[in-house]
Write a protein that holds these residues in place. Structure first.
Motif, PDB file in Angstrom:
ATOM      1  N   ALA A   9      -0.508  -3.389  -4.053  1.00  0.00           N
ATOM      2  CA  ALA A   9       0.949  -3.534  -4.004  1.00  0.00           C
ATOM      3  C   ALA A   9       1.630  -2.452  -4.830  1.00  0.00           C
ATOM      4  CB  ALA A   9       1.363  -4.921  -4.499  1.00  0.00           C
ATOM      5  N   LEU A  10       1.074  -2.131  -5.972  1.00  0.00           N
ATOM      6  CA  LEU A  10       1.674  -1.094  -6.812  1.00  0.00           C
ATOM      7  C   LEU A  10       1.387   0.308  -6.281  1.00  0.00           C
ATOM      8  CD1 LEU A  10       1.281  -2.753 -10.282  1.00  0.00           C
ATOM      9  CD2 LEU A  10       3.385  -2.338  -9.020  1.00  0.00           C
ATOM     10  N   ARG A  11       0.302   0.460  -5.534  1.00  0.00           N
ATOM     11  CA  ARG A  11       0.068   1.750  -4.860  1.00  0.00           C
ATOM     12  C   ARG A  11       1.166   2.017  -3.837  1.00  0.00           C
ATOM     13  NH1 ARG A  11      -6.197   1.170  -4.567  1.00  0.00           N
ATOM     14  NH2 ARG A  11      -6.770   2.548  -6.270  1.00  0.00           N
ATOM     15  N   VAL A  12       1.608   0.967  -3.167  1.00  0.00           N
ATOM     16  CA  VAL A  12       2.705   1.108  -2.196  1.00  0.00           C
ATOM     17  C   VAL A  12       3.967   1.571  -2.922  1.00  0.00           C
ATOM     18  CG1 VAL A  12       4.207  -0.158  -0.600  1.00  0.00           C
ATOM     19  CG2 VAL A  12       1.734  -0.534  -0.552  1.00  0.00           C
ATOM     20  N   VAL A  13       4.255   0.962  -4.071  1.00  0.00           N
ATOM     21  CA  VAL A  13       5.410   1.378  -4.873  1.00  0.00           C
ATOM     22  C   VAL A  13       5.240   2.835  -5.301  1.00  0.00           C
ATOM     23  CG1 VAL A  13       6.661   0.982  -7.034  1.00  0.00           C
ATOM     24  CG2 VAL A  13       5.891  -0.969  -5.675  1.00  0.00           C
ATOM     25  N   ALA A  14       4.055   3.185  -5.748  1.00  0.00           N
ATOM     26  CA  ALA A  14       3.788   4.551  -6.223  1.00  0.00           C
ATOM     27  C   ALA A  14       3.928   5.573  -5.094  1.00  0.00           C
ATOM     28  CB  ALA A  14       2.402   4.641  -6.853  1.00  0.00           C
ATOM     29  N   SER A  15       3.627   5.160  -3.879  1.00  0.00           N
ATOM     30  CA  SER A  15       3.707   6.098  -2.757  1.00  0.00           C
ATOM     31  C   SER A  15       5.138   6.552  -2.479  1.00  0.00           C
ATOM     32  CB  SER A  15       3.091   5.497  -1.489  1.00  0.00           C
ATOM     33  OG  SER A  15       3.901   4.447  -0.997  1.00  0.00           O
ATOM     34  N   ALA A  16       6.118   5.829  -2.992  1.00  0.00           N
ATOM     35  CA  ALA A  16       7.525   6.240  -2.852  1.00  0.00           C
ATOM     36  C   ALA A  16       7.839   7.446  -3.736  1.00  0.00           C
ATOM     37  CB  ALA A  16       8.451   5.079  -3.196  1.00  0.00           C
ATOM     38  N   GLY A  17       6.912   7.781  -4.628  1.00  0.00           N
ATOM     39  CA  GLY A  17       7.072   8.974  -5.463  1.00  0.00           C
ATOM     40  C   GLY A  17       7.945   8.793  -6.676  1.00  0.00           C
ATOM     41  N   THR A  18       8.212   7.561  -7.057  1.00  0.00           N
ATOM     42  CA  THR A  18       9.096   7.320  -8.195  1.00  0.00           C
ATOM     43  C   THR A  18       8.342   7.026  -9.487  1.00  0.00           C
ATOM     44  OG1 THR A  18       9.243   4.986  -7.600  1.00  0.00           O
ATOM     45  CG2 THR A  18      10.950   6.449  -6.712  1.00  0.00           C
ATOM     46  N   LEU A  19       7.037   6.956  -9.421  1.00  0.00           N
ATOM     47  CA  LEU A  19       6.240   6.639 -10.607  1.00  0.00           C
ATOM     48  C   LEU A  19       5.546   7.893 -11.127  1.00  0.00           C
ATOM     49  CD1 LEU A  19       4.560   3.283  -9.500  1.00  0.00           C
ATOM     50  CD2 LEU A  19       6.615   3.605 -10.883  1.00  0.00           C
ATOM     51  N   LEU A  46      -4.686   0.039 -13.340  1.00  0.00           N
ATOM     52  CA  LEU A  46      -3.347   0.458 -12.924  1.00  0.00           C
ATOM     53  C   LEU A  46      -2.979   1.803 -13.536  1.00  0.00           C
ATOM     54  CD1 LEU A  46      -1.550  -2.987 -13.073  1.00  0.00           C
ATOM     55  CD2 LEU A  46      -2.119  -1.668 -11.013  1.00  0.00           C
ATOM     56  N   TYR A  47      -3.251   1.975 -14.829  1.00  0.00           N
ATOM     57  CA  TYR A  47      -2.937   3.243 -15.482  1.00  0.00           C
ATOM     58  C   TYR A  47      -3.733   4.406 -14.891  1.00  0.00           C
ATOM     59  CZ  TYR A  47      -0.301   1.167 -19.431  1.00  0.00           C
ATOM     60  OH  TYR A  47       0.625   0.537 -20.229  1.00  0.00           O
ATOM     61  N   VAL A  48      -5.011   4.195 -14.628  1.00  0.00           N
ATOM     62  CA  VAL A  48      -5.880   5.289 -14.186  1.00  0.00           C
ATOM     63  C   VAL A  48      -5.845   5.495 -12.665  1.00  0.00           C
ATOM     64  CG1 VAL A  48      -8.289   6.090 -14.119  1.00  0.00           C
ATOM     65  CG2 VAL A  48      -7.383   5.064 -16.196  1.00  0.00           C
ATOM     66  N   GLU A  49      -5.638   4.429 -11.901  1.00  0.00           N
ATOM     67  CA  GLU A  49      -5.695   4.538 -10.440  1.00  0.00           C
ATOM     68  C   GLU A  49      -4.332   4.640  -9.765  1.00  0.00           C
ATOM     69  OE1 GLU A  49      -8.100   1.448  -8.636  1.00  0.00           O
ATOM     70  OE2 GLU A  49      -9.498   1.480 -10.332  1.00  0.00           O
ATOM     71  N   VAL A  50      -3.273   4.105 -10.397  1.00  0.00           N
ATOM     72  CA  VAL A  50      -1.974   4.025  -9.713  1.00  0.00           C
ATOM     73  C   VAL A  50      -0.935   4.905 -10.391  1.00  0.00           C
ATOM     74  CG1 VAL A  50      -0.123   2.496  -8.956  1.00  0.00           C
ATOM     75  CG2 VAL A  50      -2.495   1.698  -8.879  1.00  0.00           C
ATOM     76  N   ALA A  51      -0.559   4.567 -11.612  1.00  0.00           N
ATOM     77  CA  ALA A  51       0.485   5.324 -12.317  1.00  0.00           C
ATOM     78  C   ALA A  51       0.396   5.026 -13.804  1.00  0.00           C
ATOM     79  CB  ALA A  51       1.875   4.944 -11.802  1.00  0.00           C
ATOM     80  N   ASN A  52       0.799   5.987 -14.595  1.00  0.00           N
ATOM     81  CA  ASN A  52       0.801   5.842 -16.052  1.00  0.00           C
ATOM     82  C   ASN A  52       2.101   5.167 -16.477  1.00  0.00           C
ATOM     83  OD1 ASN A  52       0.395   6.018 -18.760  1.00  0.00           O
ATOM     84  ND2 ASN A  52       0.173   8.229 -18.839  1.00  0.00           N
ATOM     85  N   GLY A  53       2.209   3.877 -16.135  1.00  0.00           N
ATOM     86  CA  GLY A  53       3.405   3.105 -16.444  1.00  0.00           C
ATOM     87  C   GLY A  53       4.479   3.321 -15.396  1.00  0.00           C
ATOM     88  N   GLY A  54       5.664   2.761 -15.677  1.00  0.00           N
ATOM     89  CA  GLY A  54       6.793   2.904 -14.771  1.00  0.00           C
ATOM     90  C   GLY A  54       6.870   1.835 -13.702  1.00  0.00           C
ATOM     91  N   PHE A  55       5.857   0.999 -13.566  1.00  0.00           N
ATOM     92  CA  PHE A  55       5.866  -0.081 -12.578  1.00  0.00           C
ATOM     93  C   PHE A  55       6.184  -1.396 -13.284  1.00  0.00           C
ATOM     94  CE2 PHE A  55       1.554   1.031 -13.880  1.00  0.00           C
ATOM     95  CZ  PHE A  55       1.120  -0.153 -14.453  1.00  0.00           C
ATOM     96  N   GLY A  56       6.597  -2.381 -12.515  1.00  0.00           N
ATOM     97  CA  GLY A  56       6.983  -3.664 -13.086  1.00  0.00           C
ATOM     98  C   GLY A  56       8.485  -3.826 -12.982  1.00  0.00           C
ATOM     99  N   PRO A  57       9.089  -4.586 -13.884  1.00  0.00           N
ATOM    100  CA  PRO A  57      10.528  -4.833 -13.767  1.00  0.00           C
ATOM    101  C   PRO A  57      11.352  -3.574 -14.020  1.00  0.00           C
ATOM    102  CG  PRO A  57       9.667  -5.776 -15.804  1.00  0.00           C
ATOM    103  CD  PRO A  57       8.498  -5.254 -15.026  1.00  0.00           C
ATOM    104  N   ARG A  58      12.496  -3.529 -13.413  1.00  0.00           N
ATOM    105  CA  ARG A  58      13.473  -2.437 -13.569  1.00  0.00           C
ATOM    106  C   ARG A  58      12.815  -1.083 -13.761  1.00  0.00           C
ATOM    107  NH1 ARG A  58      17.222  -6.262 -17.174  1.00  0.00           N
ATOM    108  NH2 ARG A  58      15.702  -5.692 -18.733  1.00  0.00           N
ATOM    109  N   GLN A  59      12.983  -0.451 -14.937  1.00  0.00           N
ATOM    110  CA  GLN A  59      12.439   0.894 -15.151  1.00  0.00           C
ATOM    111  C   GLN A  59      10.941   0.900 -15.419  1.00  0.00           C
ATOM    112  OE1 GLN A  59      14.473  -0.788 -17.214  1.00  0.00           O
ATOM    113  NE2 GLN A  59      14.499   0.057 -19.265  1.00  0.00           N
ATOM    114  N   GLY A  60      10.306  -0.239 -15.480  1.00  0.00           N
ATOM    115  CA  GLY A  60       8.857  -0.321 -15.563  1.00  0.00           C
ATOM    116  C   GLY A  60       8.295  -0.338 -16.970  1.00  0.00           C
TER     117      GLY A  60
END
Length: 156
Positions: A9-19, A46-60
């Motif tokens: 689910a967070l990979r999908v968010v990351a694919s938008a390029g905002t993380l 999550l940190y190593v495979e998806v994004a170094n933070g920035g995910f979760g509520p609001r600004q992450g």
């Protein structure tokens, strides 16, 4: 959701390029050395495979070195560096991960592989009754809000 479902689910968010890009394993290891506890496995993934933070509520959530910052807070190890809490209200191993504003923080329990979540507000610290996967799922769905955190605060 399972850990794999949360990661996807967070990979999908990351694919938008905002993380931010994923953290390096060295940055994660460095954070663990400062904190004195291993990251819960889901948070490490999550940190190593998806994004170094920035995910979760609001600004992450905060990342590790080089990742998502929040206001004046650079990363989770930077926040933890001076000790878990000089007042003794926050037990060692609880790591500040998200600032909701108004001195309300969500923390991850690094002592527990499931990453139980805690809340800290105005000197009180209490378990939220959810683990990291449930917390992230709730924030993605919009069902976990600052109001629900404060409702979980025990009355004394």
């Amino acid at each position: 959701m399972t850990d794999d479902e949360v990661v996807e689910a967070l990979r999908v968010v990351a694919s938008a390029g905002t993380l931010p890009p994923p953290a390096t394993p060295e940055a994660v290891t460095s954070a663990e050395e400062v904190i004195g506890f291993s990251l819960p496995p889901l948070l490490r993934r999550l940190y190593v495979e998806v994004a170094n933070g920035g995910f979760g509520p609001r600004q992450g959530i905060l990342g590790v070195r080089g990742g998502a910052a929040q206001g004046n807070f650079a990363d989770i190890a930077d926040l933890y560096q001076d000790g878990p809490d000089p007042s003794g209200r926050i037990p060692a191993g609880l790591v500040l991960i998200y600032d909701w504003g108004c001195t309300i923080w969500s923390l991850v329990d690094f002592r527990d592989p499931a990453g139980d979540m805690w809340c800290n507000h105005e000197g009180a610290c209490w378990p939220q009754g959810v683990n990291l996967a449930e917390w992230l799922t709730g924030t993605l769905a919009g069902t976990l809000t600052v109001e629900t955190l404060l409702e979980s605060q025990p009355t004394s």
